[in-house]
Design an enzyme around this catalytic site. Structure first.
Site, PDB file in Angstrom:
ATOM      1  N   CYS A  51       0.837  -1.207   0.000  1.00 43.80           N
ATOM      2  CA  CYS A  51       0.000   0.000   0.000  1.00 43.80           C
ATOM      3  C   CYS A  51       0.871   1.255   0.000  1.00 43.80           C
ATOM      4  CB  CYS A  51      -0.927  -0.035   1.216  1.00 43.80           C
ATOM      5  SG  CYS A  51      -2.111   1.315   1.263  1.00 43.80           S
ATOM      6  N   CYS A  52       1.916   1.272   0.838  1.00 46.69           N
ATOM      7  CA  CYS A  52       2.818   2.427   0.843  1.00 46.69           C
ATOM      8  C   CYS A  52       3.500   2.570  -0.525  1.00 46.69           C
ATOM      9  CB  CYS A  52       3.879   2.280   1.929  1.00 46.69           C
ATOM     10  SG  CYS A  52       3.298   2.568   3.617  1.00 46.69           S
ATOM     11  N   CYS A  77       7.987   3.822   5.542  1.00 51.93           N
ATOM     12  CA  CYS A  77       7.053   3.620   4.441  1.00 51.93           C
ATOM     13  C   CYS A  77       7.779   3.384   3.128  1.00 51.93           C
ATOM     14  CB  CYS A  77       6.123   4.818   4.310  1.00 51.93           C
ATOM     15  SG  CYS A  77       7.004   6.359   4.125  1.00 51.93           S
ATOM     16  N   CYS A 131      -0.905   8.571   7.275  1.00 51.86           N
ATOM     17  CA  CYS A 131      -2.266   8.266   6.847  1.00 51.86           C
ATOM     18  C   CYS A 131      -3.155   7.993   8.062  1.00 51.86           C
ATOM     19  CB  CYS A 131      -2.259   7.048   5.924  1.00 51.86           C
ATOM     20  SG  CYS A 131      -1.459   7.365   4.340  1.00 51.86           S
ATOM     21  N   CYS A 171      -3.325   4.497   9.709  1.00 51.58           N
ATOM     22  CA  CYS A 171      -2.029   3.927  10.104  1.00 51.58           C
ATOM     23  C   CYS A 171      -1.320   4.740  11.174  1.00 51.58           C
ATOM     24  CB  CYS A 171      -1.131   3.800   8.877  1.00 51.58           C
ATOM     25  SG  CYS A 171      -1.807   2.683   7.639  1.00 51.58           S
TER      26      CYS A 171
END
Ligand code: SF4
Length: 247
Positions: A125-126, A237, A208, A211
């Site tokens: 995702c990062c 990240c 985010c 997170c």
């Protein structure tokens, strides 16, 4: 963009760092502005360090370029700060977004909140929401300014003030490398710099929304990032790890 800057030799980088090691953040920013000109940008997450740097950079040049990675999962308070900073400094924040086709494919296969299902998913995702857009952003500059500080630990403990980011053919400049969090807070207070209201609710490090959580007094300031993960060395990240910066 065709890069208009050449990779400095190792000797030249050493000279630069020797000259700047005892410099103030403002002196480091001035050097970067004189060396790189308008192909220089602050890559900002709009955290406390980045807001201090924005204020310093803007005092050096009102044409300061500010870039950000809008992952589309940021807290509402961060978007509010984008608007506040734009109004206060008269700047246009250059936002870079994930490739939405990549986001769609990732979400369809792994779910919206995939990051809670393992480090590999979180890094995926990062990668989609941050690392790939960062590459696009840095294609348009010859130097980027970061808010990294050495006392944030992990790989950050060994950063130089000026490095050559081989992955992006750019200078990578960390004017606050030698500052403490307390010095950043003092600067913000002294110059009435706008900041994210989440800092007052126990969020020293912001990212985010899904997170990041608040930390307890005395906890490490990055303890609230990916708090469910147990390996402290994995808590990056990838923005500062995509390719080791050559020194
Ligand atoms: S911090 Fe979380 S939501 Fe943001 S890009 Fe990384 S895994 Fe995705």
């Amino acid at each position: 963009m065709t890069k208009r800057i050449q990779k400095p030799t190792a000797e030249r980088l050493s000279e630069i760092n020797e000259k700047l090691e005892d410099g103030t953040p403002q002196e480091i920013l001035l050097w970067a502005h004189q060396e790189i000109g308008n192909d220089l940008a602050l890559m900002s997450s709009f955290g406390l360090e980045d807001m201090a740097l924005l204020d310093m950079f803007w005092r050096i040049t009102p044409d300061a370029r500010v870039m950000t990675l809008d992952t589309q999962r940021l807290p509402t308070e961060t978007y509010t700060l984008f608007d506040q900073a734009s109004a206060r400094y008269g700047i246009k924040v250059e936002a870079f977004y994930p490739d939405m086709d990549e986001v769609r494919a990732m979400v369809e296969e792994h779910g919206y909140n995939l990051f809670y299902k393992g480090v590999d998913n979180r890094k995926m995702c990062c990668g989609v929401r941050k690392v790939e857009p960062l590459g696009r952003a840095l294609d348009s500059v010859n130097g980027w300014i970061t808010g990294l500080r050495r006392d944030q630990g992990m790989e950050r403990g060994g950063i130089d003030i000026v490095e050559w980011d081989a992955a992006h053919d750019s200078y990578k400049i960390s004017p606050l490398a030698d500052w403490t969090f307390e010095q950043v807070e003092a600067y913000i207070a002294e110059f009435s710099v706008p900041y994210n209201e989440l800092h007052d609710r126990g969020f020293p490090s912001l990212g985010c929304d899904p997170c990041t959580r608040a930390v307890e007094p005395g906890e490490d300031i990055r303890a609230g990032r990916w708090w469910w993960e147990t390996d402290p060395d994995a808590k990056e990240c990838g923005l500062h790890l995509v390719a080791p910066a050559s020194k």
